[in-house]
Design a protein around this motif. Structure first.
Motif, PDB file in Angstrom:
ATOM      1  N   LEU A  29       0.851  -1.193   0.000  1.00 27.64           N
ATOM      2  CA  LEU A  29       0.000   0.000   0.000  1.00 27.64           C
ATOM      3  C   LEU A  29       0.884   1.240   0.000  1.00 27.64           C
ATOM      4  CD1 LEU A  29      -2.713  -1.005   2.632  1.00 27.64           C
ATOM      5  CD2 LEU A  29      -2.954  -0.969   0.164  1.00 27.64           C
ATOM      6  N   LEU A  36      -0.833  14.689   5.460  1.00 32.28           N
ATOM      7  CA  LEU A  36      -1.801  14.036   6.353  1.00 32.28           C
ATOM      8  C   LEU A  36      -1.137  13.701   7.689  1.00 32.28           C
ATOM      9  CD1 LEU A  36      -4.579  12.672   6.892  1.00 32.28           C
ATOM     10  CD2 LEU A  36      -3.566  10.575   6.029  1.00 32.28           C
ATOM     11  N   MET A  40      -2.264  14.891  11.340  1.00 34.25           N
ATOM     12  CA  MET A  40      -2.689  13.930  12.356  1.00 34.25           C
ATOM     13  C   MET A  40      -1.863  14.097  13.636  1.00 34.25           C
ATOM     14  SD  MET A  40      -5.236  12.450  11.050  1.00 34.25           S
ATOM     15  CE  MET A  40      -5.602  11.053  12.066  1.00 34.25           C
ATOM     16  N   LEU A  43      -3.163  17.015  15.354  1.00 34.97           N
ATOM     17  CA  LEU A  43      -4.466  16.700  15.947  1.00 34.97           C
ATOM     18  C   LEU A  43      -4.303  15.955  17.266  1.00 34.97           C
ATOM     19  CD1 LEU A  43      -7.638  16.376  15.566  1.00 34.97           C
ATOM     20  CD2 LEU A  43      -7.100  14.198  14.519  1.00 34.97           C
ATOM     21  N   PHE A  44      -3.486  14.916  17.249  1.00 34.29           N
ATOM     22  CA  PHE A  44      -3.321  14.107  18.450  1.00 34.29           C
ATOM     23  C   PHE A  44      -2.577  14.870  19.545  1.00 34.29           C
ATOM     24  CE2 PHE A  44      -3.651  10.424  15.351  1.00 34.29           C
ATOM     25  CZ  PHE A  44      -4.949  10.117  15.726  1.00 34.29           C
ATOM     26  N   MET A  48      -4.121  15.530  23.125  1.00 32.04           N
ATOM     27  CA  MET A  48      -3.466  15.036  24.337  1.00 32.04           C
ATOM     28  C   MET A  48      -3.139  16.175  25.288  1.00 32.04           C
ATOM     29  SD  MET A  48      -0.966  12.155  22.818  1.00 32.04           S
ATOM     30  CE  MET A  48      -1.597  10.845  21.793  1.00 32.04           C
ATOM     31  N   LEU A  65       4.409   8.176  23.523  1.00 26.92           N
ATOM     32  CA  LEU A  65       3.600   7.756  22.374  1.00 26.92           C
ATOM     33  C   LEU A  65       3.589   8.826  21.295  1.00 26.92           C
ATOM     34  CD1 LEU A  65       1.511   5.755  21.087  1.00 26.92           C
ATOM     35  CD2 LEU A  65      -0.193   7.341  21.945  1.00 26.92           C
TER      36      LEU A  65
ATOM     37  N   SER B   6      -7.579   9.580  23.246  1.00 28.25           N
ATOM     38  CA  SER B   6      -6.851  10.066  22.067  1.00 28.25           C
ATOM     39  C   SER B   6      -5.536   9.315  21.885  1.00 28.25           C
ATOM     40  CB  SER B   6      -6.602  11.569  22.171  1.00 28.25           C
ATOM     41  OG  SER B   6      -6.032  11.887  23.396  1.00 28.25           O
ATOM     42  N   THR B   7      -4.981   8.851  22.989  1.00 30.65           N
ATOM     43  CA  THR B   7      -3.755   8.053  22.902  1.00 30.65           C
ATOM     44  C   THR B   7      -4.021   6.765  22.129  1.00 30.65           C
ATOM     45  OG1 THR B   7      -3.161   8.888  25.065  1.00 30.65           O
ATOM     46  CG2 THR B   7      -1.912   6.999  24.273  1.00 30.65           C
ATOM     47  N   LEU B   9      -6.475   6.272  20.032  1.00 29.31           N
ATOM     48  CA  LEU B   9      -6.762   6.618  18.637  1.00 29.31           C
ATOM     49  C   LEU B   9      -5.478   6.860  17.858  1.00 29.31           C
ATOM     50  CD1 LEU B   9      -9.821   9.033  19.041  1.00 29.31           C
ATOM     51  CD2 LEU B   9      -9.849   6.727  18.112  1.00 29.31           C
ATOM     52  N   ALA B  10      -4.519   7.493  18.520  1.00 25.72           N
ATOM     53  CA  ALA B  10      -3.217   7.748  17.863  1.00 25.72           C
ATOM     54  C   ALA B  10      -2.523   6.430  17.531  1.00 25.72           C
ATOM     55  CB  ALA B  10      -2.338   8.592  18.771  1.00 25.72           C
ATOM     56  N   GLU B  11      -2.641   5.477  18.445  1.00 24.72           N
ATOM     57  CA  GLU B  11      -2.031   4.157  18.207  1.00 24.72           C
ATOM     58  C   GLU B  11      -2.700   3.469  17.013  1.00 24.72           C
ATOM     59  OE1 GLU B  11      -0.673   2.917  22.743  1.00 24.72           O
ATOM     60  OE2 GLU B  11      -2.619   2.279  21.982  1.00 24.72           O
ATOM     61  N   TYR B  13      -4.300   4.909  14.562  1.00 27.20           N
ATOM     62  CA  TYR B  13      -3.913   5.591  13.320  1.00 27.20           C
ATOM     63  C   TYR B  13      -2.514   5.149  12.889  1.00 27.20           C
ATOM     64  CZ  TYR B  13      -2.369   9.040  10.024  1.00 27.20           C
ATOM     65  OH  TYR B  13      -1.851   9.624   8.889  1.00 27.20           O
ATOM     66  N   ARG B  14      -1.610   5.078  13.838  1.00 32.24           N
ATOM     67  CA  ARG B  14      -0.222   4.692  13.522  1.00 32.24           C
ATOM     68  C   ARG B  14      -0.187   3.280  12.903  1.00 32.24           C
ATOM     69  NH1 ARG B  14       3.022   3.651  18.689  1.00 32.24           N
ATOM     70  NH2 ARG B  14       1.693   1.830  18.524  1.00 32.24           N
ATOM     71  N   ARG B  17      -2.951   3.221   9.403  1.00 37.06           N
ATOM     72  CA  ARG B  17      -3.182   4.391   8.544  1.00 37.06           C
ATOM     73  C   ARG B  17      -3.188   4.051   7.048  1.00 37.06           C
ATOM     74  NH1 ARG B  17       2.078   4.859  10.348  1.00 37.06           N
ATOM     75  NH2 ARG B  17       3.648   5.443   8.800  1.00 37.06           N
ATOM     76  N   LEU B  18      -2.325   3.126   6.638  1.00 32.15           N
ATOM     77  CA  LEU B  18      -2.266   2.788   5.207  1.00 32.15           C
ATOM     78  C   LEU B  18      -3.579   2.145   4.758  1.00 32.15           C
ATOM     79  CD1 LEU B  18       1.353   1.386   4.741  1.00 32.15           C
ATOM     80  CD2 LEU B  18       0.560   3.734   4.716  1.00 32.15           C
ATOM     81  N   VAL B  21      -6.488   4.753   4.752  1.00 38.21           N
ATOM     82  CA  VAL B  21      -6.466   5.630   3.575  1.00 38.21           C
ATOM     83  C   VAL B  21      -6.839   4.834   2.323  1.00 38.21           C
ATOM     84  CG1 VAL B  21      -4.982   7.057   2.099  1.00 38.21           C
ATOM     85  CG2 VAL B  21      -4.831   7.277   4.563  1.00 38.21           C
ATOM     86  N   VAL B  38     -10.156  10.710   6.212  1.00 36.06           N
ATOM     87  CA  VAL B  38      -9.530  10.028   7.355  1.00 36.06           C
ATOM     88  C   VAL B  38      -9.287  11.043   8.475  1.00 36.06           C
ATOM     89  CG1 VAL B  38      -7.432   8.857   8.148  1.00 36.06           C
ATOM     90  CG2 VAL B  38      -8.452   8.215   5.964  1.00 36.06           C
ATOM     91  N   HIS B  39      -8.749  12.181   8.089  1.00 32.76           N
ATOM     92  CA  HIS B  39      -8.460  13.223   9.088  1.00 32.76           C
ATOM     93  C   HIS B  39      -9.742  13.698   9.766  1.00 32.76           C
ATOM     94  CE1 HIS B  39      -7.746  17.404  10.391  1.00 32.76           C
ATOM     95  NE2 HIS B  39      -6.623  16.880  10.853  1.00 32.76           N
ATOM     96  N   PHE B  42     -11.097  11.128  12.266  1.00 34.54           N
ATOM     97  CA  PHE B  42     -10.329  11.080  13.510  1.00 34.54           C
ATOM     98  C   PHE B  42     -10.525  12.354  14.326  1.00 34.54           C
ATOM     99  CE2 PHE B  42      -8.314   7.300  11.949  1.00 34.54           C
ATOM    100  CZ  PHE B  42      -7.895   6.657  13.095  1.00 34.54           C
ATOM    101  N   ALA B  43     -10.626  13.470  13.635  1.00 36.47           N
ATOM    102  CA  ALA B  43     -10.861  14.732  14.355  1.00 36.47           C
ATOM    103  C   ALA B  43     -12.174  14.658  15.118  1.00 36.47           C
ATOM    104  CB  ALA B  43     -10.893  15.893  13.370  1.00 36.47           C
ATOM    105  N   VAL B  46     -11.649  12.241  18.074  1.00 36.66           N
ATOM    106  CA  VAL B  46     -10.786  12.802  19.122  1.00 36.66           C
ATOM    107  C   VAL B  46     -11.565  13.819  19.946  1.00 36.66           C
ATOM    108  CG1 VAL B  46      -8.862  14.411  19.436  1.00 36.66           C
ATOM    109  CG2 VAL B  46      -8.540  12.379  18.063  1.00 36.66           C
TER     110      VAL B  46
END
Lengths: 203, 169
Positions: A29, A36, A40, A43-44, A48, A65, B6-7, B9-11, B13-14, B17-18, B21, B38-39, B42-43, B46
């Motif tokens: 992919l 982006l 992101m 945003l995070f 936080m 993190l 949010s922590t 959610l960040a995980e 996304y990490r 994410r591929l 998208v 996607v943004h 998540f917004a 969050v």
């Protein structure tokens, strides 16, 4: 010795479903764009920093993190990251000003405009000046250059229902004012407010 | 907003994410808009306060995928989908000397995948690339687990038989 070149139409062995799966998996992919990832991370990091952690939530872990996310995305925080590329016609911008103080909405909802409205909430006043005031803990202003100060973000909703980040920028200008009668010049400082709207929709 | 929410959610996304998208691109047909979707999703997640009781959400990963999917569907309703979406999220190898066969095979595979209906392509992304369970995919697509499993098996079998035909011809 001639170099061996396989036939271009030779089919790799696809005997079972598992092999078919692994063949599909071999299609990599595309990575996400830096734009982006930057948005992101912003945003995070903002989320936080705004959330009030319980004692059990160790700040170090959150920072760790955040750093991990940023490192994995190979980007940093950049001032003016909201100033993205123009892909949307901003001409259809309405004057509805929204704040981000209000409560949330089910993100699985299909209606984006409705959910945005619920999430952001209506301001009691449409005045931009009043919109900048609030009970927010975040700093009210941000100095972006020697003579320009930005207000905290405001949100403008376009007719399509997309949210645009905007600021009120106050720019100080040093001018020479010449008295028409005496022809004497004196230095004055003028503060010009103007609205700055992000080109890219999104929060 | 619940601390730690949010922590998590960040995980997610990490880690995903591929695939997120790719799923959105598959629906919208435009990579830029897909990333925006996607943004935006998540917004919303969050900033929302309605999911304070995360106990109600059985699977946060599936919840994120579903939110992104809904966001993408919203965008797709406004903007007509473009053709050739797969090439917007698959990284096709260049036809170098030794990688020529692999690249040709991948091109063939992508061409076959492109012929699949949107839902089946999405199923491939969710199952093969995101490595989600059938239960999670069922939750995302709002489809019973058994239907998802059957549909997936049929899709893979269909692809395999088509691929065999291509190389037998």
């Amino acid at each position: 010795m001639p170099e061996y070149e396989p036939e271009p139409t030779e089919m790799p062995s696809v005997d079972s479903l598992c092999e078919m799966e692994s063949s599909i998996k071999s299609l990599a992919l595309l990575p996400t764009t830096a734009d982006l990832d930057k948005r992101m991370v912003e945003l995070f990091s903002q989320a936080m920093s705004e959330s009030k952690p319980l004692p059990a939530v160790k700040r170090g872990k959150r920072v760790e993190l955040l750093v991990a996310v940023a490192a994995s995305l190979l980007i940093g925080f950049g001032a003016g990251s909201w100033y993205g590329s123009s892909r949307v016609d901003t001409g259809a911008m309405s004057v509805g000003v929204r704040s981000t103080e209000e409560g949330g909405v089910d993100p699985t909802s299909k209606s984006s405009s409705g959910s945005m409205s619920k999430r952001t909430g209506d301001l009691e006043s449409n005045s931009l000046a009043e919109a900048t005031e609030g009970s927010n803990d975040r700093p009210q202003t941000k100095v972006v250059s020697r003579n320009t100060v930005l207000s905290r973000p405001l949100w403008l909703r376009s007719k399509e229902g997309q949210m645009y980040r905007s600021y009120i920028a106050h720019t100080k200008e040093d001018l020479l004012e010449v008295d028409p009668v005496t022809q004497k010049a004196r230095a004055v400082q003028r503060v010009t407010p103007r609205i700055v709207i992000s080109n890219t929709p999104g929060i | 907003m619940q601390p730690g929410h949010s922590t998590r959610l960040a995980e997610i996304y990490r880690d995903y994410r591929l695939s997120l998208v790719a799923m959105a691109t598959n629906i919208i047909g435009c990579r830029h808009r897909a990333e925006d979707a996607v943004h935006d999703a998540f917004a919303r997640m969050v900033q929302t306060r309605t999911i304070q009781s995360t106990a109600e959400i059985v699977d946060l990963v599936a919840y994120c995928f579903r939110s992104v999917r809904n966001s993408a569907l919203n965008v797709a309703q406004k903007h007509s989908s473009q053709q050739g979406a797969l090439r917007l999220y698959y990284e096709v190898q260049q036809s170098a000397n030794d990688a020529g066969v692999a690249a040709a095979f991948q091109e063939e595979l992508i061409a076959l995948l492109e012929q699949l209906p949107l839902e089946q392509r999405e199923l491939i992304v969710l199952k093969v690339h995101a490595n989600l369970t059938f239960a999670q995919i069922g939750e995302i697509q709002n489809t019973p687990l058994k239907t998802v499993a059957t549909r997936y098996r049929r899709t893979i079998e269909e692809l395999r038989s088509k691929l065999e035909k291509v190389y037998d011809a």
